[in-house]
Design an enzyme around this catalytic site. Structure first.
Site, short mmCIF file in Angstrom:
data_model
loop_
_atom_site.label_atom_id
_atom_site.label_comp_id
_atom_site.label_asym_id
_atom_site.label_seq_id
_atom_site.Cartn_x
_atom_site.Cartn_y
_atom_site.Cartn_z
N TYR A 289 0.84 -1.20 0.00
CA TYR A 289 0.00 0.00 0.00
C TYR A 289 0.87 1.25 0.00
O TYR A 289 2.00 1.23 0.51
CB TYR A 289 -0.95 -0.03 1.21
N ASP A 303 0.49 -12.81 0.69
CA ASP A 303 -0.68 -13.52 1.18
C ASP A 303 -0.58 -15.04 1.15
O ASP A 303 -1.18 -15.72 1.99
CB ASP A 303 -1.92 -13.07 0.39
N TYR A 388 -10.30 -8.57 0.60
CA TYR A 388 -10.17 -8.74 -0.84
C TYR A 388 -10.55 -10.14 -1.31
O TYR A 388 -10.27 -11.12 -0.63
CB TYR A 388 -8.71 -8.49 -1.26
N HIS A 446 -2.68 1.10 -4.05
CA HIS A 446 -1.84 -0.07 -3.77
C HIS A 446 -1.63 -0.80 -5.08
O HIS A 446 -2.10 -0.37 -6.12
CB HIS A 446 -2.55 -0.98 -2.75
N HIS A 448 -1.12 -4.98 -6.88
CA HIS A 448 -1.26 -6.42 -6.68
C HIS A 448 -0.27 -7.14 -7.60
O HIS A 448 -0.25 -6.85 -8.81
CB HIS A 448 -2.66 -6.91 -7.05
N HIS A 604 -3.42 -0.52 -8.47
CA HIS A 604 -4.82 -0.22 -8.19
C HIS A 604 -4.90 1.22 -7.69
O HIS A 604 -4.66 1.50 -6.52
CB HIS A 604 -5.37 -1.20 -7.16
CU LIG Z 1 -6.72 -3.52 -5.29
#
Ligand SMILES: [Cu+2]
Length: 645
Positions: A289, A303, A388, A446, A448, A604
């Site tokens: 982020y 993750d 998410y 952020h 991904h 994003h």
């Molecule tokens: Cu996102």
């Protein structure tokens, strides 16, 4: 009666797992946990964080030679991480390897337990009291991986950062009313809050959005049904975990850590089954982020290694998450302490007709029309990581292509701010890290990165990597034409990033043996698609844990223990693990068994339409045959579903 008895005997004698690549069954997980507890190294201080299948050797799978089923467990013994390998058939622990300073993934009890620890903390209660909270029953806390630990004194501790939300009355969005500026750090071993950040009070946003249908105030006219249908039955045949569809055959499982895993992907090329991939699966995810506030700047999740994409697989809803006609498969994963957990409908497999032609042509002179309807096969799972949702799709086409898609949906991570409208004087400062999506709420920018491990085996395990540069040329002697381009093929011989994506190059993995009447070298092109790379400083400790995101494509020599793009121990990991370490010895990959890694990357930059729940945004890459078949492999697709050969 006798036949029934024989069938019962056969099923009793059948092995627990029918295929060497099947995920561990519930009895196998139970067995592995029992073997660990009976091991001489076991102590009362040991806790099992995860148990998964230890892949059988590739040679044994390809040769069809049986190997004993094995499992790999990651444990915490006191505060020391341990990796244990277990022979399930011999019922013994074969290796017990302490990994001091490393951390296995979080246990569900740790995540839930840290909430209670925070809520019992005097300092936190006092800080909440200042904000007007004396009853904490409506307060929900969201324990988060801390990522890089800057304080050397804390680096070996097992930690979670815990911000909280006012979820009073929340039905389905528990993240919409952050109690901003207050965050506790929990030592999971000592079970206490060791640090409390209080940056001062930020008003909690007044609005509590609900995204269930009944809570909406305005409805559009419901549509007449638009559905996928298989009126004559499915074309998908599944035996155990092996799937056959059209000319494709593969094995599928849900791995606790990396999620959906396709193995032994083969295509029947007019009677000859040919290998495309040994295994294709996600490997790691990185989500940093872009906010420097101390309660946000640590947010840089890995993750898969911190939580587990399979562990967090969501049950799929027929007719919504997947067509109602899909085949749904439950999955079993090991929960805390090696307790098997069944995730119902964790995978769906379905055919779809998007209404596109797989190919077509109308002859301009004869007016002859030929067109073929395209049907794809989709294997889908959805990992829900806190706020998410990641839809992970493998799409197989009749033209021999494999598309890997990632759909991002769910709820943006939001930050409470004073700003209620962009007309406010505070707006510029408050929205520097993101976008105001509701009064008092900024969705923080952020990015991904989903790193996929692609153990491609194009017509066998000895492959090469080619980069076909599209090279501009100047030509002389023709006043009507002075330039063109041609292909300049380069073979990458060593491990490392594979550079050349964009419109000026084609990346291919090719067999080292010519084939067919044209004697072409069969290959598959890796079409990068969405491949943003990280803009963070390589020396930034957040970035240094996820070095794989500096390039969109990597090639490594096959190593059975090189599975994770950010390293085997990703939780609170130090810098440099994973791909940067895997390629450091620059092994030869030319004519070897090699692995490609492709990173789906997207920034994003948040927007109001992402709130209160984000419409699914898809990103993908594609594996496309290139001189693999000697002509369009979809030539034999029937023009109509009723067509008889
Ligand atoms: Cu996102």
């Amino acid at each position: 009666m006798r036949r029934l008895f024989t069938a019962l005997l056969l099923s009793a004698a059948a092995p627990l797992s029918a295929h060497p690549l099947d995920a561990l069954t519930a009895p196998e997980i139970d067995g592995a946990a029992a073997i660990l507890r009976a091991a001489p190294q076991w102590t009362k201080a040991a806790r099992i964080a995860s148990i998964t299948l230890l892949d059988p050797t590739k040679a044994s799978v390809l040769n069809g030679t049986a190997e004993p089923r094995r499992a790999v467990a990651r444990l915490l013994v006191g505060s020391t991480a341990v990796e244990a390998l277990i022979d399930l058939a011999a019922r013994r622990v074969t290796t017990w390897t302490p990994a001091p300073g490393q951390q296995p993934s979080f246990m569900l009890a740790e995540i839930l337990g840290s909430v209670d620890i925070v809520k019992a903390d005097k300092g936190w209660r006092a800080a909440m009291g200042k904000r007007g909270y004396t009853d904490f029953s409506g307060v929900l806390c969201n324990p988060l991986a801390v990522g890089f630990v800057a304080d050397p004194a804390l680096r070996t501790e097992r930690l979670m950062n815990v911000p909280c939300f006012d979820a009073t009355g929340a039905k389905n969005n528990t993240f919409a009313r952050p109690i901003e500026g207050l965050m506790a750090t929990v030592d999971l071993t000592a079970k206490k809050v060791i640090r409390l950040i209080d940056l001062g009070m930020v008003p909690v946003p007044a609005e509590m959005p609900q995204h269930d249908y009944a809570s909406q105030t305005k409805y559009r006219k419901p549509m007449k049904p638009v559905v996928q249908a298989n009126p004559a039955g499915s074309n998908i045949a599944i035996t155990g975990s092996e799937v056959r569809w059209d000319n494709w055959r593969f094995h599928v499982r849900l791995d606790r850590r990396v999620g959906p895993t396709l193995s032994l992907l083969r295509y029947d090329d007019r009677g000859t089954e040919r290998s495309v991939a040994y295994e294709i699966a996600p490997s790691e995810m990185f989500v940093p982020y872009m906010d420097k506030t101390p309660t946000w700047s640590f947010k840089s999740y890995l993750d898969a290694g911190e939580y587990g994409l399979g562990l967090l697989a969501s049950p799929l809803s027929p007719g919504r998450d997947c067509p109602a006609t899909a085949i749904f498969r439950d999955a079993v994963v090991a929960g805390d302490n090696g307790k098997p957990m069944t995730i119902p409908r964790a995978l769906c497999i379905f055919e779809r007709n998007m209404g596109d032609p797989v190919w077509r042509h109308t002859d301009p002179f004869t007016a002859n029309e030929e067109s073929r309807p395209q049907v794809d096969l989709v294997v889908r799972s959805i990992a829900v990581i806190g706020n998410y949702d990641y839809i992970l799709d493998f799409v197989l086409t009749q033209a021999g292509e494999v598309e890997v898609r990632v759909g991002a949906t769910g709820i943006d991570a939001v930050k409470g701010v004073a700003t209620q409208s962009m007309a406010d004087a505070t707006a510029a400062a408050d929205t520097a890290p993101g976008t105001l999506v509701a009064p008092g709420l900024v969705a923080v920018n952020h990015e991904h990165y989903i790193g996929f491990r692609l153990d491609l085996d194009i017509d066998g395990t000895t492959n090469r990597v080619a980069i076909d540069h599209v090279a501009p040329q100047t030509i002389t002697g023709n006043p009507g034409r002075t330039s063109l381009w041609s292909i300049d093929e380069m073979i990458q011989t060593q491990e490392g990033p594979v550079e050349g994506h964009g419109h000026d190059a084609l990346i291919r993995i090719l067999s080292d043996r010519p084939r067919g009447k044209l004697a072409q070298m069969p290959s598959y092109e890796l079409m990068a698609g969405h491949a943003a790379t990280s803009l963070l400083d390589p020396a930034d400790p957040v970035q240094a844990r996820a070095g794989f995101t500096k390039y969109s494509t990597w090639a490594t020599a096959y190593q059975p223990d090189e599975l994770y793009a950010a390293g085997a121990w990703a939780n609170q990991s130090p810098a440099g693990q994973g791909l940067p370490a895997y390629v450091a010895d620059k092994q030869s990959i030319d004519g070897k068994d090699l692995v490609l890694w492709q990173v789906v990357g997207f920034r994003h930059i948040t927007r109001t339409e992402d709130w209160p729940i984000m419409p699914t945004l898809w990103h993908s890459f594609r594996l496309r045959p290139h001189n693999f078949f000697d002509r369009n492999p979809a030539m034999d697709v029937a023009p109509d579903f009723a067509s008889k050969p």
